[in-house]
Design a protein around this motif. Structure first.
Motif, PDB file in Angstrom:
ATOM      1  N   MET A   1       0.852  -1.176   0.000  1.00  0.00           N
ATOM      2  CA  MET A   1       0.000   0.000   0.000  1.00  0.00           C
ATOM      3  C   MET A   1       0.894   1.235   0.000  1.00  0.00           C
ATOM      4  O   MET A   1       1.845   1.328   0.764  1.00  0.00           O
ATOM      5  N   LYS A   2       0.590   2.188  -0.842  1.00  0.00           N
ATOM      6  CA  LYS A   2       1.372   3.421  -0.948  1.00  0.00           C
ATOM      7  C   LYS A   2       1.118   4.320   0.254  1.00  0.00           C
ATOM      8  O   LYS A   2       0.054   4.271   0.870  1.00  0.00           O
ATOM      9  N   THR A   3       2.094   5.159   0.545  1.00  0.00           N
ATOM     10  CA  THR A   3       2.009   6.071   1.688  1.00  0.00           C
ATOM     11  C   THR A   3       0.749   6.920   1.630  1.00  0.00           C
ATOM     12  O   THR A   3       0.035   7.055   2.628  1.00  0.00           O
ATOM     13  N   ARG A   4       0.439   7.484   0.475  1.00  0.00           N
ATOM     14  CA  ARG A   4      -0.755   8.344   0.392  1.00  0.00           C
ATOM     15  C   ARG A   4      -2.029   7.550   0.610  1.00  0.00           C
ATOM     16  O   ARG A   4      -3.015   8.065   1.120  1.00  0.00           O
ATOM     17  N   ASP A   5      -2.022   6.252   0.239  1.00  0.00           N
ATOM     18  CA  ASP A   5      -3.187   5.406   0.480  1.00  0.00           C
ATOM     19  C   ASP A   5      -3.367   5.149   1.973  1.00  0.00           C
ATOM     20  O   ASP A   5      -4.489   5.114   2.468  1.00  0.00           O
ATOM     21  N   VAL A   6      -2.255   4.956   2.679  1.00  0.00           N
ATOM     22  CA  VAL A   6      -2.313   4.747   4.130  1.00  0.00           C
ATOM     23  C   VAL A   6      -2.841   6.007   4.805  1.00  0.00           C
ATOM     24  O   VAL A   6      -3.714   5.943   5.677  1.00  0.00           O
ATOM     25  N   ILE A   7      -2.330   7.156   4.410  1.00  0.00           N
ATOM     26  CA  ILE A   7      -2.775   8.427   4.989  1.00  0.00           C
ATOM     27  C   ILE A   7      -4.256   8.647   4.709  1.00  0.00           C
ATOM     28  O   ILE A   7      -5.009   9.057   5.589  1.00  0.00           O
ATOM     29  N   SER A   8      -4.675   8.329   3.502  1.00  0.00           N
ATOM     30  CA  SER A   8      -6.084   8.465   3.134  1.00  0.00           C
ATOM     31  C   SER A   8      -6.951   7.520   3.979  1.00  0.00           C
ATOM     32  O   SER A   8      -8.024   7.901   4.452  1.00  0.00           O
ATOM     33  N   LEU A   9      -6.486   6.304   4.193  1.00  0.00           N
ATOM     34  CA  LEU A   9      -7.216   5.335   5.000  1.00  0.00           C
ATOM     35  C   LEU A   9      -7.350   5.817   6.445  1.00  0.00           C
ATOM     36  O   LEU A   9      -8.434   5.778   7.027  1.00  0.00           O
ATOM     37  N   ILE A  10      -6.265   6.295   7.015  1.00  0.00           N
ATOM     38  CA  ILE A  10      -6.296   6.811   8.388  1.00  0.00           C
ATOM     39  C   ILE A  10      -7.258   7.990   8.479  1.00  0.00           C
ATOM     40  O   ILE A  10      -8.041   8.097   9.426  1.00  0.00           O
ATOM     41  N   SER A  11      -7.226   8.864   7.490  1.00  0.00           N
ATOM     42  CA  SER A  11      -8.122  10.021   7.470  1.00  0.00           C
ATOM     43  C   SER A  11      -9.593   9.580   7.402  1.00  0.00           C
ATOM     44  O   SER A  11     -10.443  10.125   8.104  1.00  0.00           O
ATOM     45  N   ARG A  12      -9.889   8.597   6.560  1.00  0.00           N
ATOM     46  CA  ARG A  12     -11.264   8.096   6.447  1.00  0.00           C
ATOM     47  C   ARG A  12     -11.735   7.472   7.757  1.00  0.00           C
ATOM     48  O   ARG A  12     -12.877   7.680   8.183  1.00  0.00           O
ATOM     49  N   ILE A  13     -10.865   6.699   8.397  1.00  0.00           N
ATOM     50  CA  ILE A  13     -11.225   6.077   9.674  1.00  0.00           C
ATOM     51  C   ILE A  13     -11.523   7.169  10.698  1.00  0.00           C
ATOM     52  O   ILE A  13     -12.523   7.091  11.426  1.00  0.00           O
ATOM     53  N   ARG A  14     -10.677   8.186  10.755  1.00  0.00           N
ATOM     54  CA  ARG A  14     -10.888   9.272  11.718  1.00  0.00           C
ATOM     55  C   ARG A  14     -12.224   9.979  11.453  1.00  0.00           C
ATOM     56  O   ARG A  14     -12.980  10.262  12.385  1.00  0.00           O
ATOM     57  N   GLN A  15     -12.509  10.260  10.183  1.00  0.00           N
ATOM     58  CA  GLN A  15     -13.779  10.915   9.839  1.00  0.00           C
ATOM     59  C   GLN A  15     -14.971  10.059  10.248  1.00  0.00           C
ATOM     60  O   GLN A  15     -15.958  10.570  10.787  1.00  0.00           O
ATOM     61  N   LYS A  16     -14.881   8.761  10.013  1.00  0.00           N
ATOM     62  CA  LYS A  16     -15.977   7.864  10.364  1.00  0.00           C
ATOM     63  C   LYS A  16     -16.175   7.778  11.868  1.00  0.00           C
ATOM     64  O   LYS A  16     -17.314   7.791  12.347  1.00  0.00           O
ATOM     65  N   VAL A  17     -15.082   7.685  12.611  1.00  0.00           N
ATOM     66  CA  VAL A  17     -15.189   7.636  14.071  1.00  0.00           C
ATOM     67  C   VAL A  17     -15.801   8.936  14.589  1.00  0.00           C
ATOM     68  O   VAL A  17     -16.710   8.927  15.428  1.00  0.00           O
TER      69      VAL A  17
END
Length: 140
Positions: A1-17
């Motif tokens: 997984m690319k760095t920007r994909d990881v950052i995007s995933l973390i951001s999505r999780i934070r938004q959902k929480v």
């Protein structure tokens, strides 16, 4: 997984929480509070009287942001502000009785968040996740 994909995933999780928390607050009849307000209230559950600077440090926000958040909590009736008698530059923040009434609601929401967060995750996976997140936290 690319760095920007990881950052995007973390951001999505934070938004959902954050969305889940705000939704649960609304279902509990609490409107007008965002997650950053909850961070302040939770800090005050742990320390009954804190300065604005202590709160800013505790929740990792700058003082001007904390001031705006606290002013809204004052308007909503959850906290009070009081100047230090020896140094008028220092402002203390304390929970009101309405603020303390939020504690069981916040605890129930925290429990629900963790239930959803760890759904379909084994105990081993949970421990590994916590271990890795702790390492990332230390790195930063």
């Amino acid at each position: 997984m690319k760095t920007r994909d990881v950052i995007s995933l973390i951001s999505r999780i934070r938004q959902k929480v954050n969305g889940f928390i705000v939704s649960e607050l609304s279902h509990s009849g609490i409107d007008g509070i965002v997650v950053s307000h909850g961070d302040i209230i939770y800090a005050l559950f742990q320390n009954q009287k804190m300065t604005m600077a202590e709160i800013a440090d505790k929740i990792s926000k700058d003082k001007s942001t904390v001031t705006a958040l606290i002013n809204k909590l004052v308007r909503l009736g959850y906290v009070t502000k009081e100047r230090d008698t020896g140094d008028s530059r220092v402002v203390y923040v304390t929970l009101t009785s309405n603020g303390y009434e939020l504690k069981p609601i916040f605890e129930a929401i925290s429990h629900k968040v963790l239930e959803v967060f760890y759904l379909n995750i084994s105990q081993e996976e949970k421990e590994e996740l916590i271990r890795i997140l702790s390492k990332i936290d230390q790195n930063l």
